[in-house]
Design an enzyme around this catalytic site. Sequence first.
Site, PDB file in Angstrom:
ATOM      1  CB  SER A 270      12.877 -10.860  -0.239  1.00 56.57           C
ATOM      2  OG  SER A 270      13.508  -9.630   0.031  1.00 56.57           O
ATOM      3  CG  HIS A 300       9.093  -7.146   0.410  1.00 55.65           C
ATOM      4  ND1 HIS A 300      10.013  -6.149   0.617  1.00 55.65           N
ATOM      5  CD2 HIS A 300       9.820  -8.314   0.379  1.00 55.65           C
ATOM      6  CE1 HIS A 300      11.233  -6.687   0.718  1.00 55.65           C
ATOM      7  NE2 HIS A 300      11.135  -7.990   0.565  1.00 55.65           N
ATOM      8  CG  HIS A 346      11.166   0.957   5.465  1.00 54.54           C
ATOM      9  ND1 HIS A 346      11.859   0.255   6.411  1.00 54.54           N
ATOM     10  CD2 HIS A 346      11.466   0.388   4.274  1.00 54.54           C
ATOM     11  CE1 HIS A 346      12.551  -0.701   5.814  1.00 54.54           C
ATOM     12  NE2 HIS A 346      12.337  -0.647   4.519  1.00 54.54           N
ATOM     13  NE  ARG A 355      16.351   0.916  -0.209  1.00 55.82           N
ATOM     14  CZ  ARG A 355      15.530  -0.091   0.091  1.00 55.82           C
ATOM     15  NH1 ARG A 355      15.812  -1.319  -0.332  1.00 55.82           N
ATOM     16  NH2 ARG A 355      14.438   0.095   0.812  1.00 55.82           N
ATOM     17  CG  ASP A 401       9.459  -0.509  -3.689  1.00 52.93           C
ATOM     18  OD1 ASP A 401      10.309  -0.990  -4.466  1.00 52.93           O
ATOM     19  OD2 ASP A 401       9.156  -1.037  -2.607  1.00 52.93           O
TER      20      ASP A 401
HETATM   21  N1  CMX Z   1      -0.045   4.628   3.458  1.00 53.49           N
HETATM   22  C1  CMX Z   1      -1.097   4.487   4.309  1.00 53.49           C
HETATM   23  N2  CMX Z   1      -0.994   3.931   5.520  1.00 53.49           N
HETATM   24  C2  CMX Z   1       0.209   3.529   5.913  1.00 53.49           C
HETATM   25  C3  CMX Z   1       1.349   3.674   5.111  1.00 53.49           C
HETATM   26  C4  CMX Z   1       1.189   4.235   3.825  1.00 53.49           C
HETATM   27  N3  CMX Z   1       2.200   4.361   2.965  1.00 53.49           N
HETATM   28  N4  CMX Z   1       2.414   3.182   5.772  1.00 53.49           N
HETATM   29  C5  CMX Z   1       1.960   2.738   6.959  1.00 53.49           C
HETATM   30  N5  CMX Z   1       0.627   2.931   7.046  1.00 53.49           N
HETATM   31  C6  CMX Z   1      -0.278   2.525   8.108  1.00 53.49           C
HETATM   32  C7  CMX Z   1      -0.214   1.005   8.272  1.00 53.49           C
HETATM   33  O1  CMX Z   1      -1.019   0.355   7.289  1.00 53.49           O
HETATM   34  C8  CMX Z   1      -0.704   0.842   9.704  1.00 53.49           C
HETATM   35  O2  CMX Z   1      -2.108   1.010   9.692  1.00 53.49           O
HETATM   36  P1  CMX Z   1      -3.050   0.071  10.631  1.00 53.49           P
HETATM   37  O3  CMX Z   1      -2.559   0.286  12.040  1.00 53.49           O
HETATM   38  O4  CMX Z   1      -4.421   0.600  10.393  1.00 53.49           O
HETATM   39  O5  CMX Z   1      -2.845  -1.330  10.170  1.00 53.49           O
HETATM   40  C9  CMX Z   1      -0.097   2.064  10.394  1.00 53.49           C
HETATM   41  O6  CMX Z   1       0.167   3.035   9.354  1.00 53.49           O
HETATM   42  C10 CMX Z   1       1.199   1.787  11.134  1.00 53.49           C
HETATM   43  O7  CMX Z   1       2.101   1.183  10.233  1.00 53.49           O
HETATM   44  P2  CMX Z   1       3.678   1.419  10.386  1.00 53.49           P
HETATM   45  O8  CMX Z   1       4.086   0.835  11.689  1.00 53.49           O
HETATM   46  O9  CMX Z   1       4.015   2.832  10.093  1.00 53.49           O
HETATM   47  O10 CMX Z   1       4.253   0.558   9.162  1.00 53.49           O
HETATM   48  P3  CMX Z   1       4.499  -1.007   9.096  1.00 53.49           P
HETATM   49  O11 CMX Z   1       5.844  -1.288   9.648  1.00 53.49           O
HETATM   50  O12 CMX Z   1       3.364  -1.780   9.672  1.00 53.49           O
HETATM   51  O13 CMX Z   1       4.481  -1.268   7.524  1.00 53.49           O
HETATM   52  C11 CMX Z   1       5.014  -0.837   5.261  1.00 53.49           C
HETATM   53  C12 CMX Z   1       5.543  -0.862   6.693  1.00 53.49           C
HETATM   54  C13 CMX Z   1       6.174  -0.587   4.310  1.00 53.49           C
HETATM   55  C14 CMX Z   1       4.409  -2.213   4.935  1.00 53.49           C
HETATM   56  C15 CMX Z   1       3.942   0.286   5.149  1.00 53.49           C
HETATM   57  O14 CMX Z   1       4.547   1.538   5.388  1.00 53.49           O
HETATM   58  C16 CMX Z   1       3.239   0.287   3.801  1.00 53.49           C
HETATM   59  O15 CMX Z   1       2.262  -0.454   3.620  1.00 53.49           O
HETATM   60  N6  CMX Z   1       3.726   1.125   2.818  1.00 53.49           N
HETATM   61  C17 CMX Z   1       3.195   1.131   1.479  1.00 53.49           C
HETATM   62  C18 CMX Z   1       3.681  -0.086   0.701  1.00 53.49           C
HETATM   63  C19 CMX Z   1       5.161   0.051   0.352  1.00 53.49           C
HETATM   64  O16 CMX Z   1       5.619   1.073  -0.127  1.00 53.49           O
HETATM   65  N7  CMX Z   1       5.916  -1.034   0.569  1.00 53.49           N
HETATM   66  C20 CMX Z   1       7.332  -1.100   0.161  1.00 53.49           C
HETATM   67  C21 CMX Z   1       8.304  -1.073   1.323  1.00 53.49           C
HETATM   68  C22 CMX Z   1       9.725  -1.224   0.822  1.00 53.49           C
HETATM   69  C23 CMX Z   1       9.974  -2.594   0.296  1.00 53.49           C
HETATM   70  O17 CMX Z   1       9.927  -3.546   1.077  1.00 53.49           O
HETATM   71  O18 CMX Z   1      10.185  -2.743  -0.910  1.00 53.49           O
END
Ligand code: CMX
Length: 463
Positions: A270, A300, A346, A355, A401
């Site tokens: 964002s 996000h 994250h 938070r 979240d």
């Molecule tokens: N559950 C399952 N798998 C997860 C995970 C979770 N909570 N968090 C990361 N992973 C996975 C990723 O999908 C990725 O898998 P692939 O390699 O198969 O694609 C792997 O672990 C590596 O990811 P990462 O480097 O640890 O995390 P990213 O920086 O790529 O992504 C985020 C960060 C937040 C998108 C991810 O942790 C996620 O999808 N979390 C759940 C959604 C969420 O809570 N989002 C809110 C974030 C805060 C906000 O912006 O508001």
Amino acid sequence: MALFRVSTTKGLELQKALSQICRQFSDASTDLKAVMAAKIPKEQERVKNFRKTHGNTKVGEVTVDMMYGGMRGIKGLVCETSVLDADEGIRFRGLSIPECQKLLPKAPGGAEPLPEGLFWLLMTGDVPTDAQVKQLSKQWAERADLPAHVVTLLNNMPNTVHPMSQFSAAVTTLNSESKFAKAYASGVHKSKYWEYVYEDSMDLIAKLPVIAATIYRNTFKDGSGIGAIDTSKDWSCNFTHMLGYDDPQFIELMRLYLTIHSDHEGGNVSAHTVHLVGSALSDPYLSFAAGLNGLAGPLHGLANQEVLVWLQKLRQQVGDKATEEQLKEFIWKTLKSGQVVPGYGHAVLRKTDPRYTCQREFALKHLPNDPLFQLVSNVYKVVPPILLELGKVKNPWPNVDAHSGVLLQYYGLSEMNYYTVLFGVSRALGVLASMVWDRALGLPIERPKSLSTDGLMKALKAA
Ligand code: CMX
């Protein structure tokens, strides 16, 4: 401003003392624009001199993995308002969340910081006085009216349209009011851009709670009026009343919520979107609406909705008193079906999000026996080891979240697909403060270089 960039938690006492000194300087004026007008030339000079000395100094390297991997770790942006440390979490102008809770002004009898104070801090780098914060509350209350066409748009929106889509559409349409767009069209000098962006930002922040409350009442209630703004009340108090709630404890929660969701440095979807779109000199309304569309993504801001949907499924399947084994089974089922556990992980953080922690502390204080809070606490014990076991997740800890929804549910705001709208109202504080500084510092249109895979292979082969 640099005075507040103390990076250790031990610096709290020092920061308190410094904030007193800064207060003495900032006590002079309750006019935020005048305070900014005094600060901006000094900061322009500081940046100019820094660039003169270090313009060609390297700050990092870019690897092929970074290019395919969402630009993780590339230092490619400047953001003045906040900095995220992987272990410690966010600092707003150098202050951590617990420090903000201590230092920022509060409502009479309240314990949580007022978002107005956080906005002043993000804009100026100074901890404001009570009088400065009061003046902001008053100004936002006075600027809150919506033009008729935005009200008509919202009132004609079918309630099947997601609240975030309604929100983004309303903010886009509100750009009819942009003082920046009008000034640009009439040929204003670029040294004045920030002043018009400031005015639009103040207007937009003032109007967001009215838009958000109208969406809530139209979509989930009978669509009846949201009531009048009270110019003697603070922004969060007016917003909570307009939503239709008057529990003082819920108003306190909203003050905390709207403070902590405001800013998370410059690279998140964002914030980066608002910065990028603003760099084309799109006005603050268009830029912020673009940011809202990014916030509406499930990885996000929409994750706060996803967490509640996920918890409801968990409750339906195993009830409130799920055993550790049942929780583990449910979490593995989520992962094996190719989904993420929402609210965990994250891109930058590597510890529990502060938070999350401050919302947990709020729950421990006000709703320790709530069954949903207890479920959230039990999930907190079980998820991180499982994510670690997966082996690929870089951060197994909860983010903001994972906790916001349970608090909103407790106070009766149970419509989970509305939650990201609240996040959006708060996010405006950070991204718009940044946008004022972007224009004040004269940052140009953003245009990084991209390569095709063939081009990249060729370039590396040649190297
Ligand atoms: N559950 C399952 N798998 C997860 C995970 C979770 N909570 N968090 C990361 N992973 C996975 C990723 O999908 C990725 O898998 P692939 O390699 O198969 O694609 C792997 O672990 C590596 O990811 P990462 O480097 O640890 O995390 P990213 O920086 O790529 O992504 C985020 C960060 C937040 C998108 C991810 O942790 C996620 O999808 N979390 C759940 C959604 C969420 O809570 N989002 C809110 C974030 C805060 C906000 O912006 O508001």
